[in-house]
Write a protein that holds these residues in place. Structure first.
Motif, PDB file in Angstrom:
ATOM      1  N   ASN A  77      47.139  34.423  -7.261  1.00  8.16           N
ATOM      2  CA  ASN A  77      47.792  34.701  -5.988  1.00  8.16           C
ATOM      3  C   ASN A  77      46.793  34.564  -4.849  1.00  8.16           C
ATOM      4  N   TYR A  78      47.284  34.104  -3.712  1.00  9.30           N
ATOM      5  CA  TYR A  78      46.478  34.017  -2.499  1.00  9.30           C
ATOM      6  C   TYR A  78      46.158  35.429  -2.034  1.00  9.30           C
ATOM      7  N   ARG A  79      44.893  35.678  -1.754  1.00 10.39           N
ATOM      8  CA  ARG A  79      44.466  36.987  -1.267  1.00 10.39           C
ATOM      9  C   ARG A  79      44.304  36.902   0.253  1.00 10.39           C
ATOM     10  N   LYS A  80      45.339  37.358   0.958  1.00  6.78           N
ATOM     11  CA  LYS A  80      45.389  37.213   2.407  1.00  6.78           C
ATOM     12  C   LYS A  80      44.216  37.901   3.099  1.00  6.78           C
ATOM     13  N   LYS A  81      43.894  39.102   2.667  1.00  8.79           N
ATOM     14  CA  LYS A  81      42.818  39.871   3.295  1.00  8.79           C
ATOM     15  C   LYS A  81      41.474  39.131   3.186  1.00  8.79           C
ATOM     16  N   GLU A  82      41.217  38.545   2.028  1.00  9.76           N
ATOM     17  CA  GLU A  82      39.972  37.813   1.788  1.00  9.76           C
ATOM     18  C   GLU A  82      40.058  36.350   2.199  1.00  9.76           C
ATOM     19  N   LYS A  83      41.283  35.888   2.437  1.00  9.63           N
ATOM     20  CA  LYS A  83      41.536  34.469   2.727  1.00  9.63           C
ATOM     21  C   LYS A  83      40.961  33.606   1.605  1.00  9.63           C
ATOM     22  N   SER A  84      41.324  33.996   0.383  1.00  9.54           N
ATOM     23  CA  SER A  84      40.764  33.298  -0.774  1.00  9.54           C
ATOM     24  C   SER A  84      41.789  33.181  -1.895  1.00  9.54           C
ATOM     25  N   ILE A  85      41.440  32.323  -2.844  1.00  6.50           N
ATOM     26  CA  ILE A  85      42.283  32.147  -4.032  1.00  6.50           C
ATOM     27  C   ILE A  85      41.392  31.736  -5.202  1.00  6.50           C
ATOM     28  N   GLY A  86      41.732  32.215  -6.378  1.00  7.85           N
ATOM     29  CA  GLY A  86      41.025  31.841  -7.595  1.00  7.85           C
ATOM     30  C   GLY A  86      41.859  30.856  -8.393  1.00  7.85           C
ATOM     31  N   ILE A  87      41.178  29.870  -8.957  1.00  6.32           N
ATOM     32  CA  ILE A  87      41.880  28.839  -9.714  1.00  6.32           C
ATOM     33  C   ILE A  87      41.181  28.646 -11.064  1.00  6.32           C
ATOM     34  N   PRO A  88      41.799  29.126 -12.149  1.00  5.81           N
ATOM     35  CA  PRO A  88      41.187  28.989 -13.479  1.00  5.81           C
ATOM     36  C   PRO A  88      41.214  27.554 -14.007  1.00  5.81           C
TER      37      PRO A  88
END
Length: 141
Positions: free
Chosen positions: A74-85
């Motif tokens: 999921n997109y992390r709005k607070k961090e403005k980041s996303i993890g992609i396995p």
């Protein structure tokens, strides 16, 4: 560019003492690894909604890990980041030649950026994934 302005980052999950994990890490952070090259791409060039895209390489994950990995986090709005396995195993990486291994990493990242473009559309983010993909490919031409 500051060390924190790069948009693409890498993380590797390996078993401690695992020779294959150590070998894989050289393709990311070794002398010819892609880790430093990716830092040439600054998030400021692609929009304001995404500061970090973290490619999470899981080297020979255990079955429990495999069952719980999402195709994209999921997109992390607070961090403005996303993890992609990205799964790395004997079949797709270790049984290959060196050029095929490098290609696997590049192709996997491009495929995951395609998945990310769907998240960007769905969440109405301003991140220009097509431009990012083009610039990513340009790093290796």
């Amino acid at each position: 560019m500051s060390d924190e302005s790069y948009i693409l980052g890498c993380f590797a999950s390996t078993n401690m003492g695992d020779e294959q994990g150590a070998l894989f890490r050289t393709y990311i952070w070794g002398e010819k690894g892609i880790g430093e090259t990716l830092k040439k791409l600054s998030y400021e060039n692609y929009g304001k909604d995404m500061k970090r895209i973290l490619f999470q390489f899981y080297v020979n994950p255990i079955p429990y890990e495999l069952q719980n990995l999402k195709e994209i986090e999921n997109y992390r709005k607070k961090e403005k980041s996303i993890g992609i396995p990205i799964i790395v195993n004997e079949e797709n990486f270790f049984s290959k030649s060196e050029p095929e291994r490098v290609d696997f990493i590049k192709i996997s990242i491009l495929q995951k950026l395609d998945l990310l473009s769907e998240v960007v559309k769905k969440k109405k983010l301003d991140t220009n994934i097509e431009s990012l993909k083009t610039d990513f490919q340009g790093l290796f031409d």
